[in-house]
Design an enzyme around this catalytic site. Sequence first.
Site: not given
Length: 426
Positions: A318-320
């Site tokens: 997530d949230e790269v």
Amino acid sequence: MVLKVNTSVFFLLIKLMVCYSRHLQATINPTIGAPWPMPQKYSPSNKVYMLDESTFRFEATGETCDILTSAFDRYKQIIFDTTFRFQPKHGTDTENALTVASVKVESECDRFPSLESDESYDLTVSETGIVINANAVWGALRGLETFSQLIVNKYFINGTTITDFPRFMHRGMLIDTSRHFLSVDVIKKHVEAMAQNKFNVSHWHIVDDPSAPFPEMSQKGSYPGPGHVYTASNVLDIIGYARMRGIRVIPEFDTPGHTQSWGKGIPDLLTKCYRKGEFDGNYGPIDPSKNSTYTFLETFFRDIANTFPDQYIHLGGDEVSFGCWKSNPDITTFMSKMSFGTSYSKLEQYYMQNLLNIIGKKLNKGYLIWQEVIDNGAMVQPDTVVEVWKRGYVEELAKITKLGYKTLLSSCWYLNYISYGDDWRK
């Protein structure tokens, strides 16, 4: 990354609910001797039976193992150490107290619980005795928990017939020990609370940007000061404690983002960020362009696979942030070589597919990822389980299942809902 579940808030909420319930006593009365959660079929009677503490015992009449014998000792202590006071109003047969709870498990005990574990059971309390029947030891554990909830004041229980099985095979709670280090004792209390509510998966988000309290990375990546590290024996202790309660422990090692603490102990793992053509001293996500990255990941996750017995590992995703990747000239060259153009979601896909190949093909484990990997357009292995945690989950679930992936929903079940940081102070 939004904190998905905070155990400290979990116990705070319980306290708040108790306080709140005191204001509702005029209209809402607590249940007495009723099971939680409500079984599939629940038929209590007005007949009340007495238990004889001095002679009461559990008896295995089918298959048995250490999980069941340990549960017998644990639930006898739970039942007769309660301080709840209740005097039955119906006819209590004190002369013919029930002294034996017979537990029959049909199949040989599995070593560890799994996604496919059978947790069904039947429970009967009558003048002829107490009987729990289960296909597997995991169902017997759920039946024993229900039985313990039916007893009041150490000695009394209503005549009851119950048939029960879980609606969902995966009933999980996530704890984050990177942002908020939790001692082994606190984690065990959390597991115990899960068992009381018949949850069966402890999702352990064990490392993240703030700290890596885990062997190999912990020397430089954990919070400063003594005691902020989980040793191998700590991890095995927690897994064993959960096993005795029919709870799986699924570890999450979130990559390629959320890995700042990893980089403190693993050289050349993270991407160097550039500004105006020069390294600016900052680091971004794991560098997917280096062969050394995958050599490290295979070694690291092999150790994880050998330590955690569950068939699944959560791999995050997530949230790269793509900003650092975009700034790095070596990654730009790699993108051109791989014909990715300027599509950094293809770079993310390249990374995830390599990681999934390591986990699935080389280590023979299943895997879960957060929804962003799919939202970014990356294609992953068909057997990937995608966990949905953002708002708009109805549409997200429809999209993911249409693509053929199994999904896991956590979006609407937050125990804490914070904007970020230490909102708990408010």
